[in-house]
Structures are given as C-alpha cells and as structure tokens.
Motif scaffolding. Sequence first.
Motif, mmCIF file in Angstrom:
data_model
loop_
_atom_site.group_PDB
_atom_site.id
_atom_site.type_symbol
_atom_site.label_atom_id
_atom_site.label_comp_id
_atom_site.label_asym_id
_atom_site.label_seq_id
_atom_site.Cartn_x
_atom_site.Cartn_y
_atom_site.Cartn_z
ATOM 1 N N ASN A 64 0.774 -1.071 0.098
ATOM 2 C CA ASN A 64 0.122 -0.091 0.100
ATOM 3 C C ASN A 64 0.795 1.205 0.119
ATOM 4 O O ASN A 64 0.288 2.334 -0.406
ATOM 5 C CB ASN A 64 -1.133 0.059 1.065
ATOM 6 N N VAL A 65 2.079 1.121 0.338
ATOM 7 C CA VAL A 65 2.914 2.283 0.455
ATOM 8 C C VAL A 65 3.578 2.551 -0.971
ATOM 9 O O VAL A 65 4.239 3.512 -1.332
ATOM 10 C CB VAL A 65 4.011 2.026 1.519
ATOM 11 N N TYR A 66 3.944 1.449 -1.784
ATOM 12 C CA TYR A 66 4.547 1.478 -2.945
ATOM 13 C C TYR A 66 3.825 1.718 -4.261
ATOM 14 O O TYR A 66 4.278 2.149 -5.186
ATOM 15 C CB TYR A 66 5.425 0.155 -3.126
ATOM 16 N N GLN A 94 3.930 8.019 1.911
ATOM 17 C CA GLN A 94 5.245 7.747 2.663
ATOM 18 C C GLN A 94 5.195 8.579 4.179
ATOM 19 O O GLN A 94 5.763 7.951 5.223
ATOM 20 C CB GLN A 94 6.543 8.094 1.884
ATOM 21 N N PHE A 95 4.967 9.805 4.090
ATOM 22 C CA PHE A 95 5.168 10.344 5.411
ATOM 23 C C PHE A 95 4.072 9.860 6.315
ATOM 24 O O PHE A 95 4.331 9.744 7.693
ATOM 25 C CB PHE A 95 4.670 12.103 5.149
ATOM 26 N N GLY A 148 -1.360 5.410 4.598
ATOM 27 C CA GLY A 148 -0.057 5.120 4.883
ATOM 28 C C GLY A 148 0.486 5.037 6.360
ATOM 29 O O GLY A 148 1.043 4.193 6.654
ATOM 30 N N ALA A 149 -0.413 5.745 7.309
ATOM 31 C CA ALA A 149 -0.345 5.718 8.703
ATOM 32 C C ALA A 149 -0.678 4.431 9.266
ATOM 33 O O ALA A 149 -0.152 3.714 10.090
ATOM 34 C CB ALA A 149 -0.836 6.861 9.423
ATOM 35 N N ALA A 150 -1.810 3.966 8.780
ATOM 36 C CA ALA A 150 -2.665 2.753 9.224
ATOM 37 C C ALA A 150 -2.069 1.586 8.796
ATOM 38 O O ALA A 150 -2.274 0.325 9.320
ATOM 39 C CB ALA A 150 -4.082 2.672 8.855
ATOM 40 N N TYR A 388 15.089 4.725 8.570
ATOM 41 C CA TYR A 388 14.512 5.279 7.898
ATOM 42 C C TYR A 388 15.168 6.836 7.647
ATOM 43 O O TYR A 388 15.456 7.307 6.678
ATOM 44 C CB TYR A 388 12.986 5.699 7.981
ATOM 45 N N LEU A 389 15.747 7.217 8.933
ATOM 46 C CA LEU A 389 16.574 8.475 8.827
ATOM 47 C C LEU A 389 17.814 8.299 8.015
ATOM 48 O O LEU A 389 18.054 9.266 7.057
ATOM 49 C CB LEU A 389 16.855 8.890 10.295
#
Length: 449
Positions: A64-66, A94-95, A148-150, A388-389
């Motif tokens: 779902n993110v990609y 993504q955020f 994205g958050a869920a 991720y950072l």
Amino acid sequence: MTTSAANTAGTNTAGTGGTSNGAAGGGTGGERAAGMTSAAAAVPGAGRGVIVLLAVTCGVAVGNVYFPQAVAPAVAAGLGVGAGTAAGVVSAAQFGYAAGIFLLVPLGDRVAHRRLIVVLLAVTAAALAVAGAAPGAGVLVAASAAAGAATVVAPVVGPMAAGLVPASRRGWVSGVMLSGSLGGMLLSRSLGGPLAQWLGWRSPYLVAAALALVLAVVLACGLPVTVPPSGQRYGRLLLEPLALLREEPELRRSCFYQAAVFGAFSAVWTGVALLLAGPRYGLGAPAVGALALVNAATMVCTPVAGRAADRRGADAVSLWAMAGVVVSAGVLVVGCVGGMVGLAGLAAGSLLLDVAMQSGMVANQVRNYGLRADARSRVNTAYMTCGYLGGAAGSWLAARAYGGFGWAGVCGLAGALAAAALVRHGAAMRSRPRAAAARTARTGAGTGG
C-alpha cells in the motif's frame, strides 16, 4: 529499566512467545511467562500456516505504500493535475507511514496483536476506499496519508512472529516476514501501473482496499490471541524507544548498521534513476522498474540469511552483509561504462546490494528480538526510525554526489557508508573479549568477597 545479562538470558528462554491459551488480558508475570513458554513450544508443530499468513499480511500492507508510485502518472491524467501534485500523493503515503511507525507501532506492546492488526487493516481499507473515490487531489492526499499511517502492519507483525517461535527460529521467521514484504513491494509496483492503465487510476486503490478488508476478516479468525507485555500509558510508550536507545548498546549498534547500510541502498537507487534517465543510457523510469524486478531473487535469499543467523549468529551475517555492500559498490561502478556492459554491471551490483542489505536487516532483527521480550514493538520502532533516517540521508547525499561526481561518486558514497558500518562492527568485535574479561573479573571479585 537496565537489562542485566541474567535478564537477557531469561528473555531468550521464557520470553520467546506471547500467546495465551484464550486469555486476552494481562495477568501476573509468572502467568505470562508460562503462557509464553507453552506457546513457543506449541507453534513449531502447527504454526507454519500462521507464519505464512503473517508474511502475506506484511506483503499486502507494505504494498500500500509502494503502488502509488506506479499509479502517479495515471492520477495526474485522471484528475487533471500536474506531476508535482500527483507526486504529493506518493509523498503523503510515505510521510503517513513514517508517522504511523512512531505513533502506532509501539501499541504492539500494549494492545493484543490480533486486535491491533485487524483494526489497522480495517482502517487502511477504509482510507484506501476513500482515496479510490476521491473527487479531487486534496481528498486523495489526505486519504493517502491516512492509509500510509494505518498500514504499518509489517512492523507490528515482525515482533509478533518472533514471539511465536523459539529463539532458535527467529532468524528464519524474520527472513520469511521480510520476504513477504519484498514480494508486496515488487508486486504492487509491477501490477499497480498496468491496472491503472487498463481500468483507471482508482482501480488500484479499490483493489488494495478490498484486499486489506478480506485479510482483516481472515486474520480476525485465524490469528492466535496474544498477551500484551506492557500496561504502560500511551504517552510513555511513545517515549520508550528513546529510552531503549539510551539503555541498550546492542540496539544502538543495530540501528547504526541499518542506518549506514540502508543509506547506501537508498543512495544507489536514487542515483541509478538519474543515471538511467541521463544521456549515457536515456532509458527513463521504466528501466528503473525493470532493474528492481530483477532483484526479486532477494525474496529467496532472506529466509536463507535468517537460517544462517540462527546457526552462526547475527554478527556473522552482519559482517557478510556489510562486506557485500562494499563489494556491490565496486561492481556498480561498471555502470559508468554504459551500453550492455554497464547494464550488466548495474544488474549484478544492484542484486548483490539488495541481498546484502536485506540479509543485514534480518541479522539486526534477530539481535534486536533477543533484547526485550516485553518491548519488542518499541525496540522495532527505534530501529526502523533510525533506518528510515539513514535512508533519507543517503538519498539526500546521493543527489549531491551525483551532481558533483556523477555515478562514480554515488558508488563511492555507498561504499563509504558500508565501510563505516564495517569499522563499527570491527570495534564491537574487538571490545567483546575485553568486556567478557571484565565481567569475569567482577564476578570473581564478588565471589572472593
């Protein structure tokens, strides 16, 4: 909250599982330990189907993110907006995912896994359905951020799966979960674009919503009930990853390894898009997708890396992974040549890079899951945030390295990041005998006293 060697040893035995026999709530520490031990003993004989189901769940959630990356051009055409606005939909997802890691993944230590995973998938399905029916870009961006958050199910599933098996199988399980995530990432990119082209840009969102909803129903019936290991308030859960980073040197080490190696990985994939679209190749974005598809072989390699971590230890696999990234940087330099030779170098180098990076991630997770049985989701939150950072920093540095030194500069950056991880690893291995000798001396002095 400082963990002693004795506590760590206890974690690796009594804390390997988290399944209760029908108990959804808490209980005493002894009752939880007994339930965990019995669950760990029960899973190896009958739990393979559950592990496979969890791997599929990781793939659906990560996809779902990609898939919005492949759908963005169709979104721009369908809504009549610019490419920048369509790219904003991708960025929103993504955020949102990054926010979900920080805000929701720690709940894996506070809420029973089955309930949390099912709720997250149901919310994801609703947000994706809203996105698929969005009348304009504003609603689509907001719905994408919510989805994205869920959809941070994979970072919740990983610690759960590690708790369902004995410590001797955590590497294999981590590899299987990562393999599922990789499959979801590749399939969502490969199928999202053609689906949007054939049936319109809304169709991938609606199909993804249906998949998430069906999976939520299946998991509500098929997942074992787990005992939440923590009763801390939500605010304290959010602060806990920072405390764990301060208190657990092994977690800091895993975070540094992942930040450096994932930074190298992100640098290469940021730079290779510029290289293939540039005058030397002139191939454009589809070539980047084809190159990524070549690396589907990584799905087979991650369970193998997990078994190696189970047999030889996480540190041995970490060493191989870092060395592999350094070697891959050397192979990727061949891309400067151009033509078929350059493409062959890019394919071979990116495949080695993917295998090494993902194998290192498996090793790091095995190391992390042995630290705190009562805080695995919070450990995973700290670890993934640092990763991720590092990836964001790698992408940022790659754009500047490519502008100043071309593709060779990007390869040099990737090699330097992996070499920094190797130096840190060497220092940790050299200090281990001294630390063991110091512990022995303290023990002897205490006994003599």
